[in-house]
Design a protein around this motif. Structure first.
Motif: not given
Length: 114
Positions: A62-70
């Motif tokens: 569960r991504i709770t903050g920010g952004s990025g990539r898997v």
């Protein structure tokens, strides 16, 4: 055992440069565990990359903050706060923070039982 108890967290540890995690140690008196479920909170500093790894457990982030990539062997998946990511067992994966703020997530993993 009570119907509701506080969960005890372990120490915050460095997993790799720019990546910290904190595991759940127990429930209430610590004699009750979360098994077979494992809970981990983790955070990646801006522009940090976690170590590629695999494990025999299925996992949900569960991504709770920010952004990025898997990143997995079969591609990349852009993620941001609010997203849920399912990771299949025994598949190599890692997370990259592509933003200027920390990327944080809650990981829930479990082994398949048959």
């Amino acid at each position: 055992m009570k119907d509701a108890e506080l969960i005890t967290l372990g120490d915050i540890t460095a997993y790799s440069p720019g990546v910290v995690l904190q595991e759940v140690k127990g429930i209430g008196n610590q004699q009750t565990t979360c098994c077979p479920v494992k809970l981990i909170e983790f955070r990646l500093d801006p522009f940090a990359v976690s170590t590629p790894h695999s494990h025999p457990s299925s996992e949900i982030w569960r991504i709770t903050g920010g952004s990025g990539r898997v990143v997995t062997n079969d591609g990349e998946l852009a993620v941001k706060a609010g997203d849920l990511v399912f990771l299949r067992p025994d598949r190599t994966h890692h997370l990259e923070n592509s933003g200027c703020e920390a990327l944080s997530a809650l990981s829930i993993s479990w082994r398949e039982t048959r």
